[in-house]
Enzyme design. Structure first.
Site, PDB file in Angstrom:
ATOM      1  N   ASP A  30       0.856  -1.194   0.000  1.00 47.30           N
ATOM      2  CA  ASP A  30       0.000   0.000   0.000  1.00 47.30           C
ATOM      3  C   ASP A  30       0.893   1.246   0.000  1.00 47.30           C
ATOM      4  O   ASP A  30       1.893   1.311   0.714  1.00 47.30           O
ATOM      5  CB  ASP A  30      -0.921  -0.008   1.231  1.00 47.30           C
ATOM      6  CG  ASP A  30      -2.065   0.982   1.104  1.00 47.30           C
ATOM      7  OD1 ASP A  30      -3.217   0.532   0.987  1.00 47.30           O
ATOM      8  OD2 ASP A  30      -1.801   2.209   1.128  1.00 47.30           O
ATOM      9  N   ILE A  31       0.508   2.236  -0.798  1.00 47.84           N
ATOM     10  CA  ILE A  31       1.313   3.457  -0.949  1.00 47.84           C
ATOM     11  C   ILE A  31       1.291   4.312   0.321  1.00 47.84           C
ATOM     12  O   ILE A  31       2.189   5.125   0.562  1.00 47.84           O
ATOM     13  CB  ILE A  31       0.811   4.260  -2.180  1.00 47.84           C
ATOM     14  CG1 ILE A  31       1.907   5.133  -2.762  1.00 47.84           C
ATOM     15  CG2 ILE A  31      -0.439   5.065  -1.870  1.00 47.84           C
ATOM     16  CD1 ILE A  31       1.580   5.692  -4.139  1.00 47.84           C
ATOM     17  N   ASN A  87     -12.888  -3.047   2.785  1.00 51.04           N
ATOM     18  CA  ASN A  87     -13.865  -1.961   2.842  1.00 51.04           C
ATOM     19  C   ASN A  87     -14.814  -2.117   1.663  1.00 51.04           C
ATOM     20  O   ASN A  87     -14.365  -2.275   0.521  1.00 51.04           O
ATOM     21  CB  ASN A  87     -13.165  -0.598   2.773  1.00 51.04           C
ATOM     22  CG  ASN A  87     -12.333  -0.327   4.012  1.00 51.04           C
ATOM     23  OD1 ASN A  87     -12.751  -0.628   5.126  1.00 51.04           O
ATOM     24  ND2 ASN A  87     -11.139   0.225   3.821  1.00 51.04           N
ATOM     25  N   GLU A  95     -12.332   3.577  -1.269  1.00 54.10           N
ATOM     26  CA  GLU A  95     -11.929   4.652  -2.177  1.00 54.10           C
ATOM     27  C   GLU A  95     -11.636   4.144  -3.579  1.00 54.10           C
ATOM     28  O   GLU A  95     -11.887   4.833  -4.560  1.00 54.10           O
ATOM     29  CB  GLU A  95     -10.686   5.362  -1.627  1.00 54.10           C
ATOM     30  CG  GLU A  95     -11.022   6.249  -0.433  1.00 54.10           C
ATOM     31  CD  GLU A  95      -9.799   6.891   0.193  1.00 54.10           C
ATOM     32  OE1 GLU A  95      -8.675   6.647  -0.297  1.00 54.10           O
ATOM     33  OE2 GLU A  95      -9.979   7.632   1.168  1.00 54.10           O
ATOM     34  N   VAL A  96     -11.069   2.954  -3.662  1.00 57.95           N
ATOM     35  CA  VAL A  96     -10.730   2.384  -4.972  1.00 57.95           C
ATOM     36  C   VAL A  96     -11.752   1.287  -5.276  1.00 57.95           C
ATOM     37  O   VAL A  96     -11.860   0.303  -4.537  1.00 57.95           O
ATOM     38  CB  VAL A  96      -9.293   1.813  -4.987  1.00 57.95           C
ATOM     39  CG1 VAL A  96      -8.983   1.220  -6.360  1.00 57.95           C
ATOM     40  CG2 VAL A  96      -8.283   2.897  -4.634  1.00 57.95           C
ATOM     41  N   HIS A 100     -10.306  -5.211  -3.059  1.00 64.57           N
ATOM     42  CA  HIS A 100      -8.961  -5.386  -2.516  1.00 64.57           C
ATOM     43  C   HIS A 100      -9.031  -5.753  -1.047  1.00 64.57           C
ATOM     44  O   HIS A 100      -9.914  -5.302  -0.315  1.00 64.57           O
ATOM     45  CB  HIS A 100      -8.101  -4.134  -2.722  1.00 64.57           C
ATOM     46  CG  HIS A 100      -8.729  -2.859  -2.251  1.00 64.57           C
ATOM     47  ND1 HIS A 100      -9.688  -2.192  -2.980  1.00 64.57           N
ATOM     48  CD2 HIS A 100      -8.535  -2.127  -1.118  1.00 64.57           C
ATOM     49  CE1 HIS A 100     -10.059  -1.104  -2.313  1.00 64.57           C
ATOM     50  NE2 HIS A 100      -9.383  -1.041  -1.174  1.00 64.57           N
ATOM     51  N   HIS A 102      -6.971  -5.614   2.412  1.00 64.37           N
ATOM     52  CA  HIS A 102      -5.855  -5.013   3.133  1.00 64.37           C
ATOM     53  C   HIS A 102      -5.272  -6.086   4.055  1.00 64.37           C
ATOM     54  O   HIS A 102      -5.998  -6.644   4.895  1.00 64.37           O
ATOM     55  CB  HIS A 102      -6.330  -3.854   4.011  1.00 64.37           C
ATOM     56  CG  HIS A 102      -6.880  -2.678   3.263  1.00 64.37           C
ATOM     57  ND1 HIS A 102      -6.145  -1.544   3.004  1.00 64.37           N
ATOM     58  CD2 HIS A 102      -8.102  -2.451   2.723  1.00 64.37           C
ATOM     59  CE1 HIS A 102      -6.891  -0.670   2.342  1.00 64.37           C
ATOM     60  NE2 HIS A 102      -8.085  -1.190   2.167  1.00 64.37           N
TER      61      HIS A 102
END
Ligand code: AMP
Ligand code: ZN
Length: 114
Positions: A30-31, A87, A95-96, A100, A102
């Site tokens: 993760d960025i 999420n 948000e994306v 995905h 985490h």
């Protein structure tokens, strides 16, 4: 999906720090990490969110959990433990819009919700 950030990462159009890759699954750092280890594990197939999963997608989701365990073993945090978060939708703060998982590790989370 042309305008999907994670599809662009899969295609290599946006760089990422890859942790794992096979034909169906990609994992990368993760960025903006929320823990010492924060990896995103995604299906290469574009699925917008958990709520958009089709029946057949249950297979890839099962495989993703297998990859998560493989990464935990390889990176040496299987013993200490780890947290997996998905999420889904706006109330969860997704948000994306590409499914995905985490994968968080490297500290004791306690009651902290990431
Ligand atoms: P979510 O809020 O569940 O949709 O999580 C999206 C995650 O994607 C956040 O933790 C971001 O830090 C992460 N993220 C956004 N852009 C990138 C990127 N280019 N490379 C890696 N992670 C990213
Ligand atoms: Zn996508």
């Amino acid at each position: 999906m042309e305008d999907c950030l994670f599809c662009k990462i899969i295609k290599g159009e946006i760089p990422s720090n890859k942790v794992y890759e096979d034909e169906e699954i990609l994992a990368f750092n993760d960025i903006n990490p929320a823990a010492p280890i924060h990896i995103l594990v995604i299906p290469k197939k574009h699925i917008a969110s958990l709520a958009d999963m089709k029946k057949d997608d249950e297979i890839i989701v099962g495989k993703i959990y297998g990859v998560i365990n493989k990464i935990a073993k390889e990176q040496g945090f299987k013993e200490n433990g780890y947290r997996v978060i998905v999420n889904c939708g706006k109330d969860a703060g997704q948000e994306v819009m590409h499914l995905h998982f985490h994968l968080l590790a490297g500290e004791k989370f306690g009651d902290k919700i990431v």
